[in-house]
Design a protein around this motif. Structure first.
Motif, PDB file in Angstrom:
ATOM      1  N   GLU A 177      16.062  11.033 123.693  1.00 47.13           N
ATOM      2  CA  GLU A 177      15.582  12.402 123.493  1.00 47.13           C
ATOM      3  C   GLU A 177      15.433  13.131 124.830  1.00 47.13           C
ATOM      4  O   GLU A 177      15.709  14.312 124.931  1.00 47.13           O
ATOM      5  CB  GLU A 177      14.248  12.364 122.758  1.00 47.13           C
ATOM      6  CG  GLU A 177      13.678  13.730 122.473  1.00 47.13           C
ATOM      7  CD  GLU A 177      12.352  13.654 121.739  1.00 47.13           C
ATOM      8  OE1 GLU A 177      12.128  14.552 120.915  1.00 47.13           O
ATOM      9  OE2 GLU A 177      11.559  12.742 122.000  1.00 47.13           O
ATOM     10  N   GLU A 219      10.251   6.813 115.280  1.00 45.68           N
ATOM     11  CA  GLU A 219      10.727   5.615 115.952  1.00 45.68           C
ATOM     12  C   GLU A 219      11.928   5.034 115.211  1.00 45.68           C
ATOM     13  O   GLU A 219      11.906   4.849 113.999  1.00 45.68           O
ATOM     14  CB  GLU A 219       9.605   4.578 116.017  1.00 45.68           C
ATOM     15  CG  GLU A 219       9.989   3.302 116.710  1.00 45.68           C
ATOM     16  CD  GLU A 219       8.835   2.317 116.808  1.00 45.68           C
ATOM     17  OE1 GLU A 219       8.993   1.317 117.522  1.00 45.68           O
ATOM     18  OE2 GLU A 219       7.774   2.537 116.177  1.00 45.68           O
ATOM     19  N   PRO A 267       3.821   8.694 125.656  1.00 46.90           N
ATOM     20  CA  PRO A 267       4.546   7.670 124.907  1.00 46.90           C
ATOM     21  C   PRO A 267       5.897   7.372 125.564  1.00 46.90           C
ATOM     22  O   PRO A 267       6.461   8.214 126.253  1.00 46.90           O
ATOM     23  CB  PRO A 267       4.735   8.310 123.532  1.00 46.90           C
ATOM     24  CG  PRO A 267       4.698   9.769 123.788  1.00 46.90           C
ATOM     25  CD  PRO A 267       3.771   9.964 124.963  1.00 46.90           C
ATOM     26  N   PHE A 304      12.541   6.877 120.500  1.00 53.44           N
ATOM     27  CA  PHE A 304      11.643   7.831 119.855  1.00 53.44           C
ATOM     28  C   PHE A 304      12.258   9.222 119.940  1.00 53.44           C
ATOM     29  O   PHE A 304      12.628   9.682 121.008  1.00 53.44           O
ATOM     30  CB  PHE A 304      10.270   7.804 120.537  1.00 53.44           C
ATOM     31  CG  PHE A 304       9.637   6.446 120.473  1.00 53.44           C
ATOM     32  CD1 PHE A 304       8.807   6.122 119.424  1.00 53.44           C
ATOM     33  CD2 PHE A 304       9.893   5.496 121.455  1.00 53.44           C
ATOM     34  CE1 PHE A 304       8.228   4.849 119.353  1.00 53.44           C
ATOM     35  CE2 PHE A 304       9.323   4.240 121.394  1.00 53.44           C
ATOM     36  CZ  PHE A 304       8.496   3.914 120.337  1.00 53.44           C
ATOM     37  N   ASN A 305      12.373   9.884 118.786  1.00 54.85           N
ATOM     38  CA  ASN A 305      12.911  11.233 118.716  1.00 54.85           C
ATOM     39  C   ASN A 305      11.978  12.053 117.836  1.00 54.85           C
ATOM     40  O   ASN A 305      11.844  11.757 116.645  1.00 54.85           O
ATOM     41  CB  ASN A 305      14.338  11.204 118.146  1.00 54.85           C
ATOM     42  CG  ASN A 305      15.044  12.524 118.312  1.00 54.85           C
ATOM     43  OD1 ASN A 305      14.450  13.511 118.728  1.00 54.85           O
ATOM     44  ND2 ASN A 305      16.313  12.542 117.975  1.00 54.85           N
ATOM     45  N   ASN A 306      11.335  13.053 118.415  1.00 53.38           N
ATOM     46  CA  ASN A 306      10.349  13.866 117.688  1.00 53.38           C
ATOM     47  C   ASN A 306       9.294  12.975 117.036  1.00 53.38           C
ATOM     48  O   ASN A 306       8.972  13.143 115.866  1.00 53.38           O
ATOM     49  CB  ASN A 306      11.025  14.753 116.645  1.00 53.38           C
ATOM     50  CG  ASN A 306      11.907  15.798 117.273  1.00 53.38           C
ATOM     51  OD1 ASN A 306      11.591  16.325 118.336  1.00 53.38           O
ATOM     52  ND2 ASN A 306      13.038  16.072 116.648  1.00 53.38           N
ATOM     53  N   SER A 307       8.810  11.996 117.777  1.00 52.30           N
ATOM     54  CA  SER A 307       7.772  11.060 117.335  1.00 52.30           C
ATOM     55  C   SER A 307       8.227  10.131 116.209  1.00 52.30           C
ATOM     56  O   SER A 307       7.410   9.452 115.599  1.00 52.30           O
ATOM     57  CB  SER A 307       6.507  11.807 116.911  1.00 52.30           C
ATOM     58  OG  SER A 307       6.010  12.536 118.010  1.00 52.30           O
ATOM     59  N   THR A 342      -1.449   8.365 127.145  1.00 55.66           N
ATOM     60  CA  THR A 342      -1.062   9.492 126.304  1.00 55.66           C
ATOM     61  C   THR A 342       0.414   9.835 126.450  1.00 55.66           C
ATOM     62  O   THR A 342       0.922  10.681 125.726  1.00 55.66           O
ATOM     63  CB  THR A 342      -1.904  10.736 126.647  1.00 55.66           C
ATOM     64  OG1 THR A 342      -1.703  11.058 128.029  1.00 55.66           O
ATOM     65  CG2 THR A 342      -3.372  10.481 126.381  1.00 55.66           C
TER      66      THR A 342
END
Length: 171
Positions: free
Chosen positions: A146, A105, A77, A100-103, A75
């Motif tokens: 991030e 990609e 990421p 990854f930035n704010n989910s 869980t």
């Protein structure tokens, strides 16, 4: 008088040696035992530093290097991922860096394929300002992250990746 001078010189040399031991210099940790692995994880040695990984990967294998914050869980990421895949490859693996930035990609590809069954050098450099530099052989991709990273997880599918040498350097 000469005896006092000799004691002073010896004491001075000892003090200089102790002072040299307390100065800030890069610390290197080597993992020199070659390993074949399909999954391996370790904590990164500091908030800023480098990891130099010398490896080879068979033709039908794929590999991923995940840079994480916190314990590795399904869980959790990755913050960044280096992938070695066989998508549309003719002589080697296609290599990419995903961040990854704010989910969301963002994927950037290395121009040269990493030749199958050949030795490659991957250098990861990070700092406490969340900057990441990934050098694969002679190509470099820089990125902003991030979040800060503190763990490295390596995994491969279909066949194990062969790690010839890993070296961690803290700054």
């Amino acid at each position: 008088m000469p005896r006092t001078l000799l004691k002073s010189l010896v004491l001075g040399a000892i003090c200089l040696q102790l002072l040299a031991c307390t100065t800030s210099s890069p610390q290197t940790t080597n993992i020199t035992t070659p390993i074949h692995t399909s999954g391996w994880e370790t904590a990164l040695p500091g908030e800023q530093g480098s990891a130099i990984i010398t490896f080879s990967l068979p033709q039908y294998a794929t590999a991923e290097i995940h840079l994480l914050k916190g314990k590795s869980e399904r869980t959790n990421p990755p913050i960044a991922r280096i992938s070695l895949t066989n998508e549309n490859c003719t002589v080697g693996h296609l290599a990419s860096l995903s961040t990854f930035n704010n989910s969301i990609e963002k994927i950037r590809y290395f121009e040269k394929e990493t030749l199958w069954n050949s030795t490659h050098r991957l250098t990861l450099s990070w700092d406490n300002q969340r900057h990441l530099s990934v050098q694969l052989n002679d190509e470099t991709i820089d990125s902003s992250l991030e979040r800060k990273i503190d763990r490295l997880r390596l995994s491969s599918s279909h066949q194990p990746i062969y790690i010839e040498h890993i070296e961690f350097i803290t700054k």
